[in-house]
Design a protein around this motif. Structure first.
Motif, short mmCIF file in Angstrom:
data_model
loop_
_atom_site.label_atom_id
_atom_site.label_comp_id
_atom_site.label_asym_id
_atom_site.label_seq_id
_atom_site.Cartn_x
_atom_site.Cartn_y
_atom_site.Cartn_z
N GLY A 28 42.72 53.02 25.91
CA GLY A 28 43.08 53.54 27.22
C GLY A 28 41.89 53.86 28.10
O GLY A 28 42.05 54.12 29.30
N THR A 29 40.68 53.82 27.53
CA THR A 29 39.47 54.10 28.32
C THR A 29 38.78 52.83 28.81
O THR A 29 37.71 52.90 29.40
CB THR A 29 38.47 54.91 27.47
OG1 THR A 29 38.01 54.11 26.36
CG2 THR A 29 39.08 56.18 26.93
N MET A 30 39.40 51.67 28.57
CA MET A 30 38.74 50.41 28.90
C MET A 30 38.92 49.97 30.36
O MET A 30 38.13 49.19 30.88
CB MET A 30 39.23 49.30 27.96
CG MET A 30 38.71 49.45 26.54
SD MET A 30 39.43 48.25 25.38
CE MET A 30 38.90 46.70 26.08
N THR A 31 39.99 50.46 30.99
CA THR A 31 40.19 50.16 32.42
C THR A 31 40.71 51.41 33.10
O THR A 31 41.17 52.35 32.45
CB THR A 31 41.21 49.02 32.63
OG1 THR A 31 42.51 49.48 32.23
CG2 THR A 31 40.84 47.77 31.86
N MET A 32 40.71 51.38 34.42
CA MET A 32 41.17 52.55 35.19
C MET A 32 42.70 52.66 35.23
O MET A 32 43.23 53.59 35.84
CB MET A 32 40.62 52.49 36.61
CG MET A 32 39.11 52.64 36.70
SD MET A 32 38.50 54.23 36.08
CE MET A 32 39.13 55.34 37.34
#
Length: 663
Positions: A198-202
């Motif tokens: 969940g931290t890979m894209t905004m």
């Protein structure tokens, strides 16, 4: 697949308080009393006490986590009744909103994705995905974990992480059943990587989705020279990818030390492997192994009948180069000729197998590859079959009736008059008598058919039954899944509404009936999350969260910028354990922006630090994904503390290093 509602009882001896729990109670009580004297208001004192109680109940498992969460919710409700006695003007949480958690966006979304996942599984899609992963990764932990984790991590980069985890839960369940690896060894790596993804894209997590709006709101109060730019879709990708890789490497390298291992006990009537029961009763100590016929092997040209009795081995599956697998009734017989490059599935005593491999210069595989699906313990295994009086097989031998070819039963032992004859004792030429017990290797769907055959009485009664699948419903399942996913990605409609559209569509189209939909929901997960939401509300509205943040920032206010940034990340990590990650983000982003401006740092980077750090939720099962996997994986809170403690530290270190390198 076992339904997700099959939860394990985490309290082995309810009502019995251990010495450790008593000591813990004394320590946590002292902490609550201390906080009561230092906090600025009565409301914060009571909220702090309930917060300490919650942590105590979770850590020491006096009751199950769902029971603990429900208890805390009830206590918050009772503060309305006892407010005058507690020195409060009103209850800590308005009773009109006490049960709002059960209708919250997060809880309804989890219910929906569980139903969608069950629907996809019912069509057989998830079984095919599991078979594909097993084909690539084999049955070893170090190969399966990276494949599952990387896939889920990628999916959760553009989809809510709890949705990605729920969709893959049926896949992991099937992989566990077919590979023999416990669910507890696979689910936590998958769940943690879903959170990290969940931290890979905004758009990968709610805090990151919310961040740009919070930045624009903060800009209204800032002068022109201090205005912050919003973040792009992939601005955070370098940090997120590094975190995902770190999580995968952590479990590959340290998984055997930090992951719990569930032990499944065997019963005398239960089919499967390992077969300790058959070893104890009959002395049968066989294993299923794959061997490959090499080009220069003297086995080439021989029939199965030429080698099985002589070398005490039993061939239960074959695959010729360029052909499909041959397993089960009608697929194998004693006149099958062995060819170069053929893969053989062999049941034999390990010593006999080693002699056979050495004699014919065969290649023995350390793990199953070709037949990993066909011969998995979820599809085939060792069973007991009795020859009853009146059977038409009495007086005939296994060779006479071509038992392996006709019935799909590969006989590896025959028990008669207290004596067990095995491969090598010419058991296939011995005429059957009433009362003979045959020890056979067979597919479970074959055993189901044999149960209806009057010539046999199946003794093994507990084995994986063939599930009802609905391959004819693949199209409606795929359509409603695509509709739900499209609504999540391309519209502004609430996540719960989008996912429930897919879930109810699967019910209306017959992919699932309503009872199956209810069974797919893990109600333990629902009660855990819904009951904790009022606590997060109390922590936020009472001023407890702001007070804690202020105390931490007073301590680190004059330190170097990276120390202050780390303190902000640690604070966000703590808050996301006790309240929603969205609530923690809304509360801390304005504080982080003001701290950064005061310290001469980049406020946008500090705001991003908060949004990323709210995904650092591994210590206790309060995150939606952790709550989702807790029951099916049979995890306890100490399991999360053990594996999640190290992951939490790695997350902070990697995040801080990458953010300072990239930004």
């Amino acid at each position: 697949m076992n339904k997700l509602a099959d939860e394990e009882q985490t309290i082995s001896k309810p009502g019995i308080i251990s010495k450790k729990q008593i000591i813990g109670a004394a320590v946590f009580t002292a902490l609550a009393v201390f906080l009561a004297f230092v906090v600025p208001s009565v409301e914060i004192a009571w909220v702090s006490a309930i917060l300490v109680l919650t942590i105590y109940l979770f850590v020491f498992e006096v009751v199950g986590v769902d029971v603990a969460a429900t208890t805390v919710m009830v206590l918050l409700g009772l503060t309305t009744l006892f407010a005058p006695l507690m020195g409060l003007e009103q209850g800590l949480v308005d009773n009109k909103h006490l049960f709002d958690g059960f209708s919250s966006n997060a809880v309804m979304s989890i219910i929906a994705v569980m139903i969608i996942g069950a629907g996809l599984d019912k069509t057989g899609i998830m079984s095919k995905v599991a078979a594909f992963i097993l084909k690539i990764g084999g049955t070893t932990e170090k190969r399966i974990i990276p494949i599952i984790s990387a896939t889920v991590g990628f999916i959760s980069s553009f989809m809510q992480n709890v949705g990605a985890a729920a969709l893959f839960l049926p896949v992991v369940s099937r992989i566990s059943a077919r590979s023999g690896l416990p669910m507890s060894r696979l689910l936590m790596p998958m769940g943690f990587t879903a959170i990290l993804g969940g931290t890979m894209t905004m758009v990968g997590s709610s805090p990151l989705i919310l961040l740009n709006d919070l930045i624009l709101t903060s800009n209204k109060a800032l002068p022109a020279e201090q205005q912050m730019d919003t973040w792009g879709l992939f601005s955070v990708t370098p940090v997120g990818v590094t975190l995902v890789v770190t999580g995968i490497l952590y479990f590959v390298l340290a998984g055997r030390f930090v992951l719990p291992k569930t032990v499944v006990e065997e019963s005398s009537t239960k089919g499967g492997d390992p077969m300790s029961y058959f070893h104890d009763v009959y002395g049968v100590d066989y294993a299923v192994t794959e061997v490959v016929v090499t080009d220069n092997s003297e086995l080439i040209g021989k029939m199965l009948d030429d080698i099985e009795t002589a070398y005490r081995v039993r061939i239960i599956a074959t695959k010729r180069p360029g052909e499909g697998n041959r397993v089960g009734p009608g697929a194998l017989a004693r006149d099958v000729e062995i060819q170069a490059g053929m893969v053989l599935g062999v049941v034999a005593d390990p010593h006999d197998l080693d002699h056979f491999v050495e004699k014919y210069n065969l290649k023995k595989r350390q793990v199953m590859r070709t037949f990993v699906d066909d011969l998995s313990t979820n599809k085939a295994g060792i069973a007991e079959v009795l020859i009853p009086p009146g059977s038409s097989l009495i007086g005939k031998s296994a060779r006479d009736v071509w038992m392996r070819k006709t019935y799909g039963l590969a006989m590896i032992g025959l028990h008669r008059d207290g004596e067990t004859l095995r491969e090598g004792d010419d058991i296939r030429n011995i005429p059957f008598q009433a009362g003979d017990i045959l020890v056979v290797h067979t597919a479970w769907d074959t055993l189901t058919r044999i149960e209806k055959d009057r010539d046999f009485v199946v003794i093994t009664t507990e084995y994986p039954r063939e599930e009802e699948v609905r391959p004819n419903k693949v199209l409606p399942a795929a359509v409603f899944f695509a509709i739900a996913l499209s609504m999540v990605l391309f519209t502004d409609i609430r996540l719960s509404v989008a996912l429930l559209t897919g879930a109810i569509g699967m019910v209306l189209s017959g992919v699932l009936n309503i009872e199956e939909a209810y069974d797919a929901v893990s109600w333990k997960t629902v009660f855990l999350l819904a009951s904790l939401i009022p606590l997060g509300l109390a922590v936020e509205t009472s001023g407890t969260a702001k007070w804690i943040a202020d105390q931490v920032l007073v301590v680190v206010g004059d330190m170097p910028i990276w120390v202050i940034q780390t303190a902000v990340a640690v604070l966000a990590t703590f808050f996301t354990l006790v309240m929603s990650n969205v609530g923690a983000t809304v509360l801390l982003v304005p504080l982080a922006v003001n701290i950064a401006i005061g310290a001469g740092a980049n406020p946008a980077v500090f705001a991003l630090t908060v949004a990323i750090a709210t995904s650092n939720s591994f210590l206790i099962p309060t995150h939606q994904v952790n709550a989702l996997i807790m029951g099916p994986g049979g995890y306890r809170v100490p399991d999360f503390i053990k594996a999640g403690g190290i992951m939490t530290m790695l997350f902070l270190v990697v995040m801080m290093v990458m953010m300072n390198l990239v930004f």
